[in-house]
Design a protein around this motif. Structure first.
Motif, short mmCIF file in Angstrom:
data_model
loop_
_atom_site.label_atom_id
_atom_site.label_comp_id
_atom_site.label_asym_id
_atom_site.label_seq_id
_atom_site.Cartn_x
_atom_site.Cartn_y
_atom_site.Cartn_z
N VAL A 32 0.84 -1.19 0.00
CA VAL A 32 0.00 0.00 0.00
C VAL A 32 0.88 1.25 0.00
CG1 VAL A 32 -1.71 1.31 1.31
CG2 VAL A 32 -1.88 -1.17 1.20
N ARG A 33 0.50 2.24 -0.81
CA ARG A 33 1.17 3.54 -0.79
C ARG A 33 0.37 4.45 0.13
NH1 ARG A 33 1.09 8.31 -4.42
NH2 ARG A 33 -0.13 7.20 -6.00
N PRO A 34 0.87 4.77 1.32
CA PRO A 34 0.08 5.58 2.26
C PRO A 34 -0.21 6.98 1.70
CG PRO A 34 1.92 4.50 3.38
CD PRO A 34 2.16 4.35 1.91
N PRO B 93 -2.29 10.13 3.33
CA PRO B 93 -3.11 10.62 4.45
C PRO B 93 -4.29 11.46 3.95
CG PRO B 93 -0.77 11.17 4.73
CD PRO B 93 -0.94 10.69 3.33
N ARG C 252 -0.35 1.99 -6.63
CA ARG C 252 0.58 1.82 -5.52
C ARG C 252 2.04 1.96 -5.93
NH1 ARG C 252 -2.14 -3.09 -1.89
NH2 ARG C 252 -4.10 -1.97 -1.45
N GLU D 22 -7.92 -0.58 -0.39
CA GLU D 22 -7.82 0.19 0.85
C GLU D 22 -8.20 1.64 0.55
OE1 GLU D 22 -7.02 -1.27 3.64
OE2 GLU D 22 -6.11 -3.15 2.95
N ASP E 198 -6.44 4.16 1.13
CA ASP E 198 -5.28 4.84 0.58
C ASP E 198 -5.29 4.81 -0.94
OD1 ASP E 198 -3.38 5.60 2.91
OD2 ASP E 198 -3.97 3.56 3.37
N ASP F 23 -11.16 11.03 6.84
CA ASP F 23 -10.56 9.75 7.18
C ASP F 23 -11.63 8.86 7.79
OD1 ASP F 23 -8.62 7.84 7.47
OD2 ASP F 23 -7.21 9.14 8.51
#
Length: 464
Positions: free
Chosen positions: A9-11, A13, A209, A235, A237, A272
């Motif tokens: 996964v590439r976070p 925020p 990702r 996800e 993200d 979020d």
């Protein structure tokens, strides 16, 4: 499918998305039933789209707002007419307020609904007003409920495995059934070949990702002529990464219409995943001196199992509207049900439901007509019950049911989404106008949660 084989996964925020929203278009979510609100909090909801209502929503300090169209319950021509009416009102209000809009057609994470009809209508209206629709972003994921898109295929998470959506009960829907789990092929199926699967752009998890916002931006700025773009999502993200690229492409002059599930709403508004509503907030909203009313119109198997679990955990009076009786002698049957429910509400929880057997017509149009007649009867019954004995809260189970109860039974025209009662599912609205002002209204989709979720929600409402 082995989740271990997916790229890391590439976070991304939510704060990064919020920063990118500065100067972005305000997004109006045309919601074909009310359940798109269950992943977010503190956004306005309109059930009436008079220009003054839309202007009120635009004046709130939010990244977007919902307009409840309830088009999933309508025949195609009626759904198209309503979408045009709503979008025209939004464009008029936006011009008066000096606001630029983006349009999202929020629909079912299990792919039931009017597609590509609704995005076609929005695109035609934008063209009429001098705009364009370069692409349609297709992102039906609902990560909280285990509905994900991987490798261009849409999946449902069951207790045992990930199941292709076309193998689920939802694909057998009497009105919106389908055969394809790969979204590109689903688009071709639903467009009846007008859009070929080869024309659909797929943003895979590898793209999302392993790439960057710039690489995704470059893919999106190459989209034109209303091409469909499928967004893989396992996800949140992944969706936030896609949203950053969409916002970047829009700043560069591209125009997209979004056809999305609930998770995209959260990503596009920079929110979020939030915990459920705090007990203190809930206690301030619910009148503990009164008992609750649960309204059930959903016919999916999960709803029936949730009702059974509720019965195992607590006593309640079940008032059933029999579908066959409603079709044969509606006035008499509704009057009897209302009287029974009003009397029972004095002493405890009441569940007002339609009979669990699904009555279908001979074709899609007849099935829709039966569904509308039954929904109208349930709506009338709920309205009469609430007007006679106001409950402490109302829970509406089922997407179309939630819409009809909000507008037809309770007369809600403006509300705020205050958050969820369970993690990521089941939203609570606070009506801010009309006869239901201040009455906690809980929107509970028919196809979310586990067998205990309905009982868990009632526990929270009755014990805060």
């Amino acid at each position: 499918m082995d989740p271990e084989s997916l790229p890391a996964v590439r976070p991304v925020p939510a704060a990064e998305v919020r920063q990118a929203l500065t100067g972005a278009r305000r997004v109006v979510f045309l919601d074909d039933d009310p359940t798109g609100t269950q992943t977010v909090r503190d956004l306005p909801v309109l059930t009436q789209w008079r220009v003054e209502n839309v202007r009120w929503a635009l004046r709130q300090d939010t990244a977007g707002f919902f307009v409840l169209t309830n088009t999933r319950s309508l025949a195609p021509e009626d759904a198209a007419a309503r979408d045009r009416e709503v979008a025209e009102a939004c464009l008029t209000a936006a011009e008066q307020e000096g606001v630029r809009l983006a349009f999202a057609s929020r629909s079912d994470s299990t792919l039931r609904g009017h597609f590509p009809l609704e995005t076609d209508v929005i695109g035609e209206l934008l063209a009429k007003h001098g705009g364009a629709m370069d692409g349609v972003v297709l992102a039906p994921a609902y990560t909280d409920a285990g509905r994900v898109t991987i490798g261009g295929v849409h999946w449902l998470r069951t207790p045992e495995r990930l199941q292709p959506v076309a193998d689920s009960e939802f694909a057998k829907d009497a009105t919106f059934g389908f055969r394809s789990s790969r979204l590109a092929e689903w688009v071709a199926e639903k467009s009846r070949g007008r859009i070929s699967a080869d024309e659909v752009v797929e943003l895979t998890l590898d793209d999302i990702r392993d790439g960057s916002t710039q690489s995704l931006h470059d893919r999106l700025t190459g989209v034109s002529d209303g091409r469909v773009v499928v967004v893989d999502t396992a996800e949140d993200d992944d969706l936030r990464a896609a949203v950053l690229a969409i916002l970047s492409a829009e700043r560069a002059g591209k125009s997209f219409v979004y056809r999305v599930g609930p998770s995209f709403v959260r990503a596009r508004t920079g929110q979020d995943a939030e915990p459920p509503i705090e007990d203190e907030t809930l206690a301030a909203l619910v009148d503990r001196e009164k008992h609750g009313l649960v309204v059930v119109g959903s016919h999916v198997g999960l709803t029936s199992r949730q009702l059974a679990k509720l019965g195992e955990r607590r006593d309640f009076v079940n008032v059933e509207l029999d579908v066959v009786a409603l079709l044969e002698r509606p006035a008499e049957h509704i009057a009897t049900a209302v009287a029974t429910a009003v009397a029972a509400l004095e002493h405890g929880l009441v569940v007002l439901s339609t009979s669990r057997s699904l009555v279908k017509g001979g074709n899609e149009a007849e099935s829709l007509d039966i569904a509308r007649r039954v929904s109208a009867a349930l709506t009338e019954a709920v309205g009469r019950v609430v007007a006679t004995r106001r409950p402490g809260f109302v829970v509406a189970k089922g997407g179309i049911t939630s819409s009809d109860v909000a507008t037809g039974s309770l007369g809600i025209d403006r509300a705020w989404v205050r958050g969820s009662l369970l993690p990521g599912i089941v939203s609570l609205w606070e009506p801010v106008s009309g006869p239901a002002q201040g009455l906690p209204y809980i929107v509970f989709a028919g196809n979310v949660g586990d067998e205990n979720s309905l009982a868990d929600v009632i526990d929270r409402l009755e014990t805060v």
